[in-house]
Design a protein around this motif. Structure first.
Motif, mmCIF file in Angstrom:
data_model
loop_
_atom_site.group_PDB
_atom_site.id
_atom_site.type_symbol
_atom_site.label_atom_id
_atom_site.label_comp_id
_atom_site.label_asym_id
_atom_site.label_seq_id
_atom_site.Cartn_x
_atom_site.Cartn_y
_atom_site.Cartn_z
ATOM 1 N N ILE A 76 0.587 -1.088 0.303
ATOM 2 C CA ILE A 76 -0.104 0.280 0.321
ATOM 3 C C ILE A 76 0.617 1.430 -0.026
ATOM 4 O O ILE A 76 2.267 1.377 0.994
ATOM 5 N N GLY A 77 0.566 2.235 -0.578
ATOM 6 C CA GLY A 77 1.859 2.915 -1.276
ATOM 7 C C GLY A 77 2.821 3.330 -1.746
ATOM 8 O O GLY A 77 3.216 3.536 -1.342
ATOM 9 N N CYS A 78 2.537 2.003 -2.608
ATOM 10 C CA CYS A 78 4.042 1.526 -3.193
ATOM 11 C C CYS A 78 4.742 2.469 -3.837
ATOM 12 O O CYS A 78 5.967 2.333 -4.405
ATOM 13 N N SER A 79 3.892 3.484 -4.700
ATOM 14 C CA SER A 79 4.604 5.251 -5.578
ATOM 15 C C SER A 79 5.674 3.597 -6.476
ATOM 16 O O SER A 79 4.547 3.218 -7.720
ATOM 17 N N TYR A 80 7.083 3.735 -7.322
ATOM 18 C CA TYR A 80 7.336 3.031 -8.011
ATOM 19 C C TYR A 80 7.427 1.653 -8.257
ATOM 20 O O TYR A 80 8.238 0.861 -9.014
ATOM 21 N N GLY A 81 7.320 1.249 -7.464
ATOM 22 C CA GLY A 81 8.095 -0.217 -7.079
ATOM 23 C C GLY A 81 8.856 -0.415 -6.487
ATOM 24 O O GLY A 81 9.530 -1.364 -6.541
ATOM 25 N N ILE A 82 9.131 0.538 -5.139
ATOM 26 C CA ILE A 82 10.601 0.932 -3.952
ATOM 27 C C ILE A 82 10.874 -0.946 -3.400
ATOM 28 O O ILE A 82 11.963 -1.769 -3.425
ATOM 29 N N ASN A 83 9.464 -1.350 -2.604
ATOM 30 C CA ASN A 83 9.393 -2.298 -1.760
ATOM 31 C C ASN A 83 9.914 -3.529 -3.546
ATOM 32 O O ASN A 83 10.079 -4.911 -2.414
#
Length: 257
Positions: free
Chosen positions: A55-62
């Motif tokens: 949730i709140g992943c933005s550009y898929g950093i995690n």
């Protein structure tokens, strides 16, 4: 410079660009590091071939850290490199996909309100699927419910405060997944924990704190210190040293150890 109601500086513009260059060039100077610190905790919770919702992943950093062996330093070097300053977003995404070696086997779905960030995460190969939604104000569509069905683990690194109990409860109701949320100390987690308790969850705060990033300015720090004190949170030894700090909340549905 704009600030939100907590006193934290508003950096909305770095989450809505067609690629992560502004995100990483801005946050590198602030030593943003919470995804790196969160990674081992998330990795311990991911089931083999499990389905993860960020949730709140933005550009898929995690997702890049969990599934593709990246580190935050890798990503800072990759996107802040002056050589790529003139590249198109499409060229950046092609390079990411070509040089990315998938190491993890989790299926990672990103949930965010920024369509450009999600599109990049998909194009770069970091995210396996994406849901663009504002669940604070709208319900999941039937298509979105199908995308999220079967989720085993829900993660977040800093979005609580921007999203709250409404979003988390709507996700929890689908399949009652395990949840791990890194939340800034100044953001009360009680409303989320209470909404989850009504759905049969128990919430545990993991011991210790985690550095999120440095303050942008003395003004931001002073405002956040005021927010912390008003909430009854002692900033001595933590935020008064120049850093925002987060805590980890593990939320388990009944029947899970």
């Amino acid at each position: 410079m704009a600030f939100d109601v907590t006193g934290k500086v508003t950096l909305d513009h770095i989450y809505t660009q067609p690629d992560p260059r502004a995100y990483f060039t801005t946050l590198r100077g602030l030593e943003y590091q919470i995804p790196e610190l969160a990674k081992p905790y998330f990795a311990d919770l991911v089931k083999p071939h499990g389905k993860v919702l960020d949730i709140g992943c933005s550009y898929g950093i995690n997702a890049a850290l969990l599934n593709h062996g990246a580190t935050m330093d890798d990503l800072y070097d990759r996107y802040a490199d002056p050589e790529v300053a003139s590249w198109s977003s499409g060229a950046l995404a092609v390079r990411d996909r070509q040089r990315s070696t998938r190491q993890g086997n989790a299926w990672i779905v990103g949930l965010d309100s920024s369509r450009p960030a999600l599109d990049y995460g998909l194009a770069a190969g970091f995210l396996d699927d994406a849901v663009c939604a504002d669940l604070e104000n709208k319900d999941l569509t039937e298509e979105q419910r199908e995308q999220l069905a079967g989720t085993d683990l829900v993660i977040s690194t800093g979005c609580i405060g921007y999203v709250g109990a409404s979003t988390i409860a709507k996700v929890a109701e689908l399949d009652r997944p395990l949840m791990a949320h890194f939340v800034l100390r100044m953001v009360p987690f009680d409303p989320v924990a209470e909404a989850l308790r009504e759905l049969g969850y128990t919430t545990e705060r993991v011991g210790g704190v985690f550095r999120q990033r440095r303050f942008v300015s003395a003004e931001e720090q002073e405002q956040v210190l005021g927010t912390l004190r008003a909430a009854g949170v002692d900033p001595r030894g933590f935020e008064d040293t120049g850093w925002l700090y987060a805590q980890l909340h593990l939320c388990r549905p009944s029947g899970q150890g």
